[in-house]
Design a protein around this motif. Structure first.
Motif, PDB file in Angstrom:
ATOM      1  N   SER A  10     -19.597   7.519  52.974  1.00 53.10           N
ATOM      2  CA  SER A  10     -20.698   8.283  52.393  1.00 53.10           C
ATOM      3  C   SER A  10     -21.167   7.614  51.107  1.00 53.10           C
ATOM      4  N   ALA A  11     -22.386   7.928  50.717  1.00 52.49           N
ATOM      5  CA  ALA A  11     -22.937   7.408  49.462  1.00 52.49           C
ATOM      6  C   ALA A  11     -22.114   7.908  48.275  1.00 52.49           C
ATOM      7  N   TRP A  12     -21.534   9.098  48.403  1.00 53.03           N
ATOM      8  CA  TRP A  12     -20.712   9.644  47.324  1.00 53.03           C
ATOM      9  C   TRP A  12     -19.484   8.780  47.090  1.00 53.03           C
ATOM     10  N   PHE A  34     -15.281  15.150  43.890  1.00 54.72           N
ATOM     11  CA  PHE A  34     -15.402  16.416  44.629  1.00 54.72           C
ATOM     12  C   PHE A  34     -16.218  16.228  45.907  1.00 54.72           C
ATOM     13  N   PHE A  35     -17.362  15.560  45.798  1.00 58.15           N
ATOM     14  CA  PHE A  35     -18.204  15.355  46.968  1.00 58.15           C
ATOM     15  C   PHE A  35     -17.548  14.418  47.977  1.00 58.15           C
ATOM     16  N   THR A  36     -16.808  13.435  47.484  1.00 54.40           N
ATOM     17  CA  THR A  36     -16.107  12.527  48.384  1.00 54.40           C
ATOM     18  C   THR A  36     -15.089  13.291  49.226  1.00 54.40           C
ATOM     19  N   VAL A  37     -14.360  14.191  48.604  1.00 58.65           N
ATOM     20  CA  VAL A  37     -13.363  14.991  49.324  1.00 58.65           C
ATOM     21  C   VAL A  37     -14.060  15.968  50.267  1.00 58.65           C
ATOM     22  N   TYR A  38     -15.103  16.615  49.784  1.00 61.10           N
ATOM     23  CA  TYR A  38     -15.828  17.596  50.586  1.00 61.10           C
ATOM     24  C   TYR A  38     -16.454  16.951  51.831  1.00 61.10           C
ATOM     25  N   PRO A  78     -18.307   7.125  27.739  1.00 63.73           N
ATOM     26  CA  PRO A  78     -17.080   7.201  28.548  1.00 63.73           C
ATOM     27  C   PRO A  78     -16.832   8.578  29.161  1.00 63.73           C
ATOM     28  N   VAL A  79     -17.092   9.645  28.417  1.00 61.96           N
ATOM     29  CA  VAL A  79     -16.845  10.984  28.966  1.00 61.96           C
ATOM     30  C   VAL A  79     -17.894  11.320  30.027  1.00 61.96           C
ATOM     31  N   GLY A  80     -19.134  10.926  29.807  1.00 63.41           N
ATOM     32  CA  GLY A  80     -20.177  11.146  30.825  1.00 63.41           C
ATOM     33  C   GLY A  80     -19.856  10.427  32.123  1.00 63.41           C
ATOM     34  N   LEU A  81     -19.400   9.182  32.020  1.00 63.27           N
ATOM     35  CA  LEU A  81     -19.010   8.436  33.220  1.00 63.27           C
ATOM     36  C   LEU A  81     -17.809   9.083  33.902  1.00 63.27           C
ATOM     37  N   ALA A  82     -16.827   9.539  33.109  1.00 65.75           N
ATOM     38  CA  ALA A  82     -15.644  10.190  33.694  1.00 65.75           C
ATOM     39  C   ALA A  82     -16.027  11.504  34.373  1.00 65.75           C
ATOM     40  N   GLU A  83     -16.937  12.256  33.775  1.00 64.98           N
ATOM     41  CA  GLU A  83     -17.372  13.506  34.400  1.00 64.98           C
ATOM     42  C   GLU A  83     -18.159  13.238  35.682  1.00 64.98           C
ATOM     43  N   ALA A  84     -18.965  12.189  35.680  1.00 66.91           N
ATOM     44  CA  ALA A  84     -19.667  11.798  36.906  1.00 66.91           C
ATOM     45  C   ALA A  84     -18.658  11.377  37.972  1.00 66.91           C
ATOM     46  N   LEU A  85     -17.588  10.709  37.555  1.00 71.71           N
ATOM     47  CA  LEU A  85     -16.526  10.316  38.478  1.00 71.71           C
ATOM     48  C   LEU A  85     -15.865  11.547  39.092  1.00 71.71           C
ATOM     49  N   VAL A  86     -15.623  12.565  38.283  1.00 69.17           N
ATOM     50  CA  VAL A  86     -15.045  13.815  38.794  1.00 69.17           C
ATOM     51  C   VAL A  86     -15.984  14.449  39.817  1.00 69.17           C
ATOM     52  N   ALA A  87     -17.267  14.498  39.493  1.00 67.89           N
ATOM     53  CA  ALA A  87     -18.248  15.112  40.406  1.00 67.89           C
ATOM     54  C   ALA A  87     -18.293  14.362  41.737  1.00 67.89           C
ATOM     55  N   THR A  88     -18.335  13.031  41.674  1.00 69.96           N
ATOM     56  CA  THR A  88     -18.379  12.273  42.930  1.00 69.96           C
ATOM     57  C   THR A  88     -17.070  12.401  43.695  1.00 69.96           C
TER      58      THR A  88
END
Length: 174
Positions: A48-50, A37-41, A25-35
């Motif tokens: 986008s694929a992000w 950031f890229f979605t906003v950027y 669950p934490v790995g998925l949530a951290e991946a969600l946070v990373a995506t």
């Protein structure tokens, strides 16, 4: 050393409880946070694929954690003999993570937030994700506290001692 039930759950049935209740669950949530950031950027690129990954991860982590929540509420929480304030706060904060994560999944599926603009949708997604990060960190912090520090007295509570080899209520293979 005496542990909260949160830490005891993660320490029992190694490595499976740690993987199922923390790593996934934490790995998925951290991946969600990373995506996120890229979605906003890359917001100029509407599809986008992000953004696709972000949506997919939001749905997966929301339903995965709902499964974890239901499992723990049925199989573990009813058997807990609370070890004071830190124990209640750690377990309660961990379990409350289902609210923002399931809400993210429902938001991504269009069940909630239907009439919202793209910007309002993103804002709600941010708020829910931040909410999960806050409660998960509260759970981790208070989960690492020795319950005796917050006033729990082991001798007054049925003599319950930690025994990682005998945690049947917390093992996945009951």
């Amino acid at each position: 050393m005496v542990m909260t039930h949160y830490m005891e759950l993660l320490a029992s049935n190694q490595p499976w409880n740690l993987i199922l209740f923390m790593v996934i669950p934490v790995g998925l949530a951290e991946a969600l946070v990373a995506t996120e950031f890229f979605t906003v950027y890359l917001k100029d690129q509407k599809e986008s694929a992000w953004r696709s990954w972000n949506k997919y991860l939001g749905i997966v982590v929301g339903f995965y954690f709902t499964g974890v929540f239901l499992y723990l509420m049925v199989n573990v929480v009813p058997t807990i003999e609370w070890r004071g304030f830190a124990d209640v706060l750690a377990v309660g904060a961990y379990l409350s993570g289902v609210i923002p994560l399931l809400s993210i999944a429902l938001l991504e599926l269009g069940v909630i937030g239907k009439g919202k603009s793209e910007r309002e949708h993103m804002k709600l997604h941010f708020i829910l994700l931040i909410g999960f990060l806050v409660v998960s960190h509260v759970a981790m912090i208070f989960g690492m506290v020795d319950p005796t520090i917050t006033g729990w007295n082991q001798s007054q509570n049925s003599g319950q001692m930690m025994n990682h080899g005998n945690m049947d209520s917390m093992h996945m293979n009951k």
